[in-house]
Design a protein around this motif. Structure first.
Motif: not given
Lengths: 292, 160
Positions: B63-66, B28, B44-46, B25, A35, B61, A38-39, B41
């Motif tokens: 966007c915060l997971m692959l 996407d 894109e940074h949580g 991510h 968390q 989130r 990733m950013p 989105i």
């Protein structure tokens, strides 16, 4: 933005993860909750050669009661801590603080150990670990060592952890009946990073508060454990203006960073207010317990 | 060209499998690879919460997971939640109160609300606290809080 390319490995056990970190020669990074990582990838602030995803390593799971200590494994999410009856009962400071950590969706993934490994100055978990004098267990290929949280944080996002090491667990001293805790932070909205915050662990003897472990965080590069506070005793009848003086005395030790969240001197004043309120609240609770 | 990884998971009740780059991510992957554009989105940074989806019944989130990390999990997006009527009460109350204007944040807000309501009968304060992880720049939140509260007040067998 999009993350840069990196190699991805998901080792099934700890030995393989530690081997990947050792062979990575500084280019391999641990991915647990992701968390914060990733950013930084999405914004291209970090560019690791390899991510070592530890999410399938079962030995890293779980909150365990070990009698005088509570163990939190590297895969324990903030949400798990928040919902844990064991934490509520035996780590009351942690239970007090955890609702302030990020937001529900982030707490569902982010980990306690990850937060401590990152050492963001405005994160709550490092401050709690310092206040409670937790032990941090670091593993690397062929070696395990334990370091006190009070020696772990060295600077802005800098810790004693080597590139080939990972935090496998954090061991907190379980609370004893005579302990009393306090916490407060100032943030722009619920769950945001703190501009300044205070976490306090102390002992309550017949309504007097002693052995104060006062940690100020958010404003400093690393959680600041007050030496001034350690020698102070707060007696039941202590006047409010005396509490104000104590709070100011503690904030003399601060070295706040000036940034977009405020100037250095502003943060010092904010910390003094948080300290006065928190100590006042603790004194009221101590008196209540002391006469019970 | 970077390595490709196999990923297989359950999405909205159906199996999905693909080969993905590690750096892709999940948001996407859902939007571009699978065409499920209900997941939005924003930052894109949580920070904004527009990409919140449900993984194992909890909001996350995306966007915060692959995408590769989704392997083996059970995922629901706004499309799946809508299709199986899991959030029908929420959607009805949102419409009744105009609890959205542009609607960009709404799929993420609904994921947050769905998890919150599955867990407890929240007070207004608890609803606001949960919504602190979702940015809405149109409504001022009042109608969103009202809508979620209305669903929380429904009899237990009616609430979503």
């Amino acid at each position: 933005m999009k993350a840069p390319a990196f190699l991805y490995r998901r080792p099934p056990d700890l030995d393989e993860a530690l081997a990947l970190l050792a062979d990575g020669a500084g280019g391999a990074q641990v991915l647990a909750g992701g968390q914060s990582l990733m950013p930084t990838l999405n914004m291209r602030l970090s560019k690791p050669d390899m991510l070592v995803d530890i999410n399938r390593i079962d030995v890293l799971r779980g909150i365990a009661d070990r009698g005088e200590t509570i163990r939190i494994g590297a895969l324990v999410r903030h949400a798990e801590v928040l919902e844990s009856p064991l934490v509520a009962r035996r780590l009351p400071l942690m239970a007090m603080v955890i609702p302030h950590v990020a937001h529900m969706a982030v707490r569902n993934r982010g980990t306690t150990c990850g937060s401590i490994a990152l050492a963001d100055p405005s994160a709550e978990m490092p401050a709690v670990a310092v206040a409670l004098n937790a032990d941090i267990v670091l593993r690397k290929r062929g070696a395990t060592r334990t370091i006190s949280a009070r020696d772990f944080f060295q600077g802005l996002y800098q810790t004693d952890r080597g590139d080939d090491e990972m935090i496998s667990e954090i061991v907190f001293p379980a609370t004893t009946p005579d302990q009393i805790f306090g916490f407060a932070e100032l943030s722009r909205r619920q769950g945001d990073f703190a501009t300044v915050g205070v976490a306090i662990a102390a002992r309550n003897g017949l309504g007097a508060i002693r052995d104060l472990n006062v940690v100020i965080f958010g404003s400093e590069a690393t959680p600041l454990l007050s030496t001034h506070a350690a020698g102070i005793s707060i007696e039941p009848g202590l006047r409010n203006d005396a509490l104000t003086d104590i709070a100011h005395g503690i904030t003399e030790e601060m070295d706040p960073i000036s940034n977009h969240q405020g100037r250095s001197d502003t943060k010092r004043k904010q910390a003094a207010v948080l300290l006065r309120r928190t100590l006042h609240d603790m004194r009221e609770r101590a008196a209540h317990v002391g006469t019970a | 060209m970077s390595e490709l990884h196999d990923v297989a998971f359950t999405l909205n009740g159906k199996p999905v499998s693909a080969r993905v780059e590690a750096r892709l991510h999940l948001a996407d992957f859902l939007r571009h690879t699978l065409g499920l554009t209900g997941t939005h989105i924003g930052c894109e940074h949580g920070v904004c919460g527009a990409c919140n989806i449900m993984i194992e019944g909890r909001s996350v989130r995306s966007c915060l997971m692959l995408a590769v990390q989704a392997d083996g999990s059970n995922i629901e997006t706004i499309e799946g939640l809508t299709e199986r009527n899991a959030i029908a009460d929420l959607q009805r109350e949102f419409v009744a109160r105009n609890a959205l204007q542009c609607g960009y944040c709404t799929p993420g807000v609904l994921a947050t609300a769905a998890e919150l309501l599955a867990r407890c009968k929240p007070s207004r304060a608890e609803i606001r606290e949960a919504l602190s992880g979702n940015f809405c720049r149109c409504t001022g939140y009042q109608a969103i809080v009202d809508a979620i509260e209305a669903v929380a007040q429904l009899p237990p067998d009616r609430g979503t």
